[in-house]
Every structure is written in C-alpha cells, then in structure tokens.
Design a protein around this motif. Structure first.
Motif, PDB file in Angstrom:
ATOM      1  N   SER A 200      47.303  68.910 -64.056  1.00  0.00           N
ATOM      2  CA  SER A 200      47.101  67.812 -64.479  1.00  0.00           C
ATOM      3  C   SER A 200      48.553  66.804 -64.920  1.00  0.00           C
ATOM      4  O   SER A 200      49.086  67.247 -64.483  1.00  0.00           O
ATOM      5  CB  SER A 200      46.077  66.674 -65.157  1.00  0.00           C
ATOM      6  OG  SER A 200      46.762  67.930 -66.493  1.00  0.00           O
TER       7      SER A 200
ATOM      8  N   SER B 158      41.028  63.172 -58.589  1.00  0.00           N
ATOM      9  CA  SER B 158      41.982  61.991 -58.959  1.00  0.00           C
ATOM     10  C   SER B 158      42.383  61.793 -57.343  1.00  0.00           C
ATOM     11  O   SER B 158      42.099  61.272 -56.687  1.00  0.00           O
ATOM     12  CB  SER B 158      42.689  61.929 -59.791  1.00  0.00           C
ATOM     13  OG  SER B 158      42.521  61.788 -61.483  1.00  0.00           O
TER      14      SER B 158
ATOM     15  N   MET C  38      46.028  58.825 -66.502  1.00  0.00           N
ATOM     16  CA  MET C  38      46.076  60.602 -65.733  1.00  0.00           C
ATOM     17  C   MET C  38      45.545  60.924 -65.147  1.00  0.00           C
ATOM     18  O   MET C  38      44.173  60.343 -64.454  1.00  0.00           O
ATOM     19  CB  MET C  38      45.580  61.467 -67.030  1.00  0.00           C
ATOM     20  CG  MET C  38      45.413  63.121 -67.199  1.00  0.00           C
ATOM     21  SD  MET C  38      44.863  64.342 -68.129  1.00  0.00           S
ATOM     22  CE  MET C  38      42.895  63.450 -67.159  1.00  0.00           C
ATOM     23  N   ILE C  39      45.973  62.029 -63.979  1.00  0.00           N
ATOM     24  CA  ILE C  39      45.383  62.152 -62.505  1.00  0.00           C
ATOM     25  C   ILE C  39      45.228  63.727 -62.695  1.00  0.00           C
ATOM     26  O   ILE C  39      46.098  64.331 -62.835  1.00  0.00           O
ATOM     27  CB  ILE C  39      46.582  61.690 -61.549  1.00  0.00           C
ATOM     28  CG1 ILE C  39      48.227  62.272 -61.233  1.00  0.00           C
ATOM     29  CG2 ILE C  39      46.552  60.110 -61.602  1.00  0.00           C
ATOM     30  CD1 ILE C  39      48.301  62.032 -60.304  1.00  0.00           C
ATOM     31  N   ASP C  40      43.839  64.470 -61.807  1.00  0.00           N
ATOM     32  CA  ASP C  40      43.810  65.882 -61.698  1.00  0.00           C
ATOM     33  C   ASP C  40      43.654  65.525 -60.001  1.00  0.00           C
ATOM     34  O   ASP C  40      43.344  64.797 -59.157  1.00  0.00           O
ATOM     35  CB  ASP C  40      42.655  66.743 -62.150  1.00  0.00           C
ATOM     36  CG  ASP C  40      41.281  65.672 -62.508  1.00  0.00           C
ATOM     37  OD1 ASP C  40      41.324  64.882 -60.912  1.00  0.00           O
ATOM     38  OD2 ASP C  40      41.323  65.922 -63.681  1.00  0.00           O
ATOM     39  N   GLU C  41      42.491  66.369 -60.008  1.00  0.00           N
ATOM     40  CA  GLU C  41      42.477  67.239 -58.418  1.00  0.00           C
ATOM     41  C   GLU C  41      40.768  66.277 -57.510  1.00  0.00           C
ATOM     42  O   GLU C  41      41.040  66.146 -56.749  1.00  0.00           O
ATOM     43  CB  GLU C  41      42.083  68.794 -58.363  1.00  0.00           C
ATOM     44  CG  GLU C  41      40.958  68.988 -56.820  1.00  0.00           C
ATOM     45  CD  GLU C  41      41.634  69.025 -55.421  1.00  0.00           C
ATOM     46  OE1 GLU C  41      41.341  69.122 -54.795  1.00  0.00           O
ATOM     47  OE2 GLU C  41      43.238  68.925 -56.698  1.00  0.00           O
TER      48      GLU C  41
ATOM     49  N   LYS D 285      51.616  72.276 -62.617  1.00  0.00           N
ATOM     50  CA  LYS D 285      51.014  71.232 -63.473  1.00  0.00           C
ATOM     51  C   LYS D 285      49.376  71.309 -62.344  1.00  0.00           C
ATOM     52  O   LYS D 285      49.633  70.971 -61.376  1.00  0.00           O
ATOM     53  CB  LYS D 285      51.249  70.558 -63.919  1.00  0.00           C
ATOM     54  CG  LYS D 285      52.600  70.503 -64.653  1.00  0.00           C
ATOM     55  CD  LYS D 285      53.343  69.378 -66.090  1.00  0.00           C
ATOM     56  CE  LYS D 285      53.228  68.752 -65.200  1.00  0.00           C
ATOM     57  NZ  LYS D 285      54.876  68.525 -64.690  1.00  0.00           N
TER      58      LYS D 285
ATOM     59  N   THR E  86      52.262  69.483 -58.830  1.00  0.00           N
ATOM     60  CA  THR E  86      51.648  70.694 -59.081  1.00  0.00           C
ATOM     61  C   THR E  86      52.531  71.647 -57.992  1.00  0.00           C
ATOM     62  O   THR E  86      52.019  73.106 -58.002  1.00  0.00           O
ATOM     63  CB  THR E  86      50.590  71.045 -58.160  1.00  0.00           C
ATOM     64  OG1 THR E  86      50.354  70.241 -56.481  1.00  0.00           O
ATOM     65  CG2 THR E  86      49.255  69.917 -58.275  1.00  0.00           C
TER      66      THR E  86
ATOM     67  N   TYR F 296      50.417  63.833 -57.438  1.00  0.00           N
ATOM     68  CA  TYR F 296      49.714  65.282 -57.613  1.00  0.00           C
ATOM     69  C   TYR F 296      50.187  66.841 -56.695  1.00  0.00           C
ATOM     70  O   TYR F 296      50.900  67.652 -57.320  1.00  0.00           O
ATOM     71  CB  TYR F 296      48.020  64.706 -57.079  1.00  0.00           C
ATOM     72  CG  TYR F 296      47.573  65.636 -57.267  1.00  0.00           C
ATOM     73  CD1 TYR F 296      46.953  66.715 -58.618  1.00  0.00           C
ATOM     74  CD2 TYR F 296      46.765  66.874 -56.508  1.00  0.00           C
ATOM     75  CE1 TYR F 296      46.432  67.430 -59.009  1.00  0.00           C
ATOM     76  CE2 TYR F 296      46.189  67.618 -57.132  1.00  0.00           C
ATOM     77  CZ  TYR F 296      45.815  68.559 -58.014  1.00  0.00           C
ATOM     78  OH  TYR F 296      45.007  69.250 -58.783  1.00  0.00           O
TER      79      TYR F 296
END
Length: 317
Positions: free
Chosen positions: A278, A290, A285-288, A276, A269, A265
């Motif tokens: 994500s 995660s 799929m990973i995001d904030e 990005k 970013t 991540y």
C-alpha cells in the motif's frame, strides 16, 4: 475477453430507410445497430436486408462498431435475416443483435447458424459477435445462462418497452422513472443484467429513452445506469448521442486520477518503490483494491479515446 471497445452510444438505424443509413455513417456514435426488427414493418423487411448489406459493404463507418439487429427466433424472418446479412456483408459486420432472448438455447442456435454461414463464405470462424437483448420476464430469469451460452457474446442489453409489457407494468413511458413509484422501478432488472454481464466479462448496455427531444430527462435516466456501471445506452435520435458519450465516459478528473493511481501503485510495489503493498497518493491511501477500481475507470477512458492531462512523479526518498 476481447479488448474493450467503447459502446457509450448505440444508435438505432432503421434498415428500411437508406437515407438514415447513410446519415448514420457521419454521426459521432460509438456503435450503430442497423435494425431489421421493430423499426421495420413486415412488408419492408426483405428490402431492408438488401439496404443493410449495401450500406455495410459501401463502407464509410469509420471506427464505429457495426451491428445488425435481426428478428427474434419466434418469427419467420430470423433465419433469412442472418443468412442474407452475414452471407452478404459478414466481412464488414461486427455483431448480430438477437432480440427477445428467452434462454441459452436461442443464443446457441444463433451461434451454430453463424458458424455455418462463416464456413460457407470463407469468413473467420467466431469473428461475428452476439449481442443478447433481455426483453421479457423469462429472459431475465435465464440471463445468467444466456450470458454464458456462447463465446461470441459481447453485450447483454436491456429492452425496456417489451419488458414493461412482459411484466404488465402500469406505464406507457418507456425508459423513464414514474412519479407513483418511490425509487427506480428498473433498478432490480438493470442489476440482474449487470451482474450477468460482469460475471461473463462482457459489456452491459441500457435500453432506449423514447422521449427523444427531452435530452435532460434522457441524461437523468442515463446517469443512473452509468453510475451502476453500465457501459452505454441506446440512442434513438442524434440529439442524444453527445449526452450518452459524455455520461458513459469518466470525467477528465476521474480519468486522470485513475491513471495516477495505477502509476503510483505500480511504482510502490516495485523494487524502486520499496515493494510496498500500500502507498500514499497525496492524502489517499491506495492498495490492490484501489488498483482494481482504477483499472475500471482507466479502461473506460482509454476505450473512449481520452488523453491524460497529468503525470505521475515518484516521491523523493
């Protein structure tokens, strides 16, 4: 909040037994609490204070968190417990555990007393933490206020035996599930304590399991509070230590995966990763969100001294 310290296993050691105090120094527990309360008979308490001061000042505790459980404020012993222990060994003490906390005022009173003793003995003001033990219905009702009562608060602890007596629970088996109840009778209590601890940003510790020779049963109960998010559990016997250390730490697979999520991540970013919000890590799929979940697992692993067995490689563009 102070840097996370591992409290997976919290070993109870009676202050009235010098042999046990000495033995505890060599055991692989994250924390010891040297007990002046339930583990000491009333006539043994004055001698136990002296034993504890001597044991703390002799050293040999390694990286263990060193805590002393004093008697609760309704007794005649609390003031002298704190005065002798902190006055005699405050430089070698991490925290005072206050049992049977009923409301925020009791925590504030201990905070004030600690400040006075620290000033009188040239100790750093605020260095000694407070661990608040919830053992009554009144304490649970006030647990949120208790958690925010002092900047010294480091943990909120569940005390099952006294709590069971406080609510007239129909059982004599402390810390275990009951076949007549279709679920976990302690779930609500544990969640209340956990919510208060997390809102305050401190650790939540599960209480003891008294059938000390039944390690599989200890493991079953410990896994339940560990799954909720508790940071550790009391151990009353050396045979419970390894189980607690394993259960309240992440698995190696989960720890590695959490560190990979954080690296992936961070890269995604960044400028190099395309800024990005994500990204994909394998098929995931990973995001904030995660990242936040991974920080929890990685933090527990780092505090437990775990080492990574995998590393992140940025994908080829």
């Amino acid at each position: 909040m102070a840097e996370l310290r591992s409290r997976r296993s919290n070993l109870a050691v009676p202050g009235s037994n010098p042999r046990f105090l000495e033995k505890a120094k060599g055991l692989p527990t994250d924390q010891v609490f040297l007990d002046l309360e339930d583990a000491c008979a009333p006539l043994a308490k004055p001698g136990a204070r002296k034993n504890i001061v001597a044991a703390l000042n002799e050293g040999g505790w390694g990286d263990k968190i060193r805590t002393v459980r004093v008697n609760d404020w309704t007794t005649e012993w609390t003031f002298q417990d704190v005065l002798e222990v902190v006055g005699g060994a405050g430089a070698n003490l991490d925290a005072i555990m206050l049992p049977k906390v009923q409301d925020a005022a009791q925590v504030k009173a201990l905070d004030l007393l600690l400040t006075q003793i620290e000033k009188a003995n040239g100790l750093e003001i605020g260095k000694i933490g407070i661990e608040a033990q919830i053992e009554t219905a009144q304490g649970l009702i006030n647990v949120n206020d208790i958690a925010f009562a002092s900047d010294r608060i480091e943990t909120i602890i569940f005390g099952p035996a006294d709590f069971m007596a406080s609510i007239n629970m129909k059982s004599l088996v402390v810390g275990a599930l009951h076949p007549d109840y279709p679920g976990d009778p302690f779930h609500y209590i544990l969640m209340q304590i956990l919510m208060a601890a997390r809102a305050r940003g401190v650790q939540a510790i599960d209480g003891p399991f008294l059938q000390v020779r039944d390690v599989p049963a200890f493991e079953e109960v410990a896994k339940r509070s560990a799954m909720l998010g508790f940071d550790g559990k009391w151990v009353l016997h050396p045979g419970q230590i390894d189980a607690a250390n394993e259960i309240y730490a992440p698995s190696q697979e989960d720890y590695d995966h959490a560190e990979l999520i954080l690296d992936a991540y961070d890269w995604a970013t960044s400028e190099a990763g395309g800024k990005k919000g994500s990204a994909m890590l394998g098929d995931e799929m990973i995001d904030e969100a995660s990242r936040k979940m991974a920080l929890v697992i990685a933090g527990k692993g780092r505090a437990a001294g775990m080492s990574r067995t995998s590393s992140f490689t940025p994908p080829e563009s």
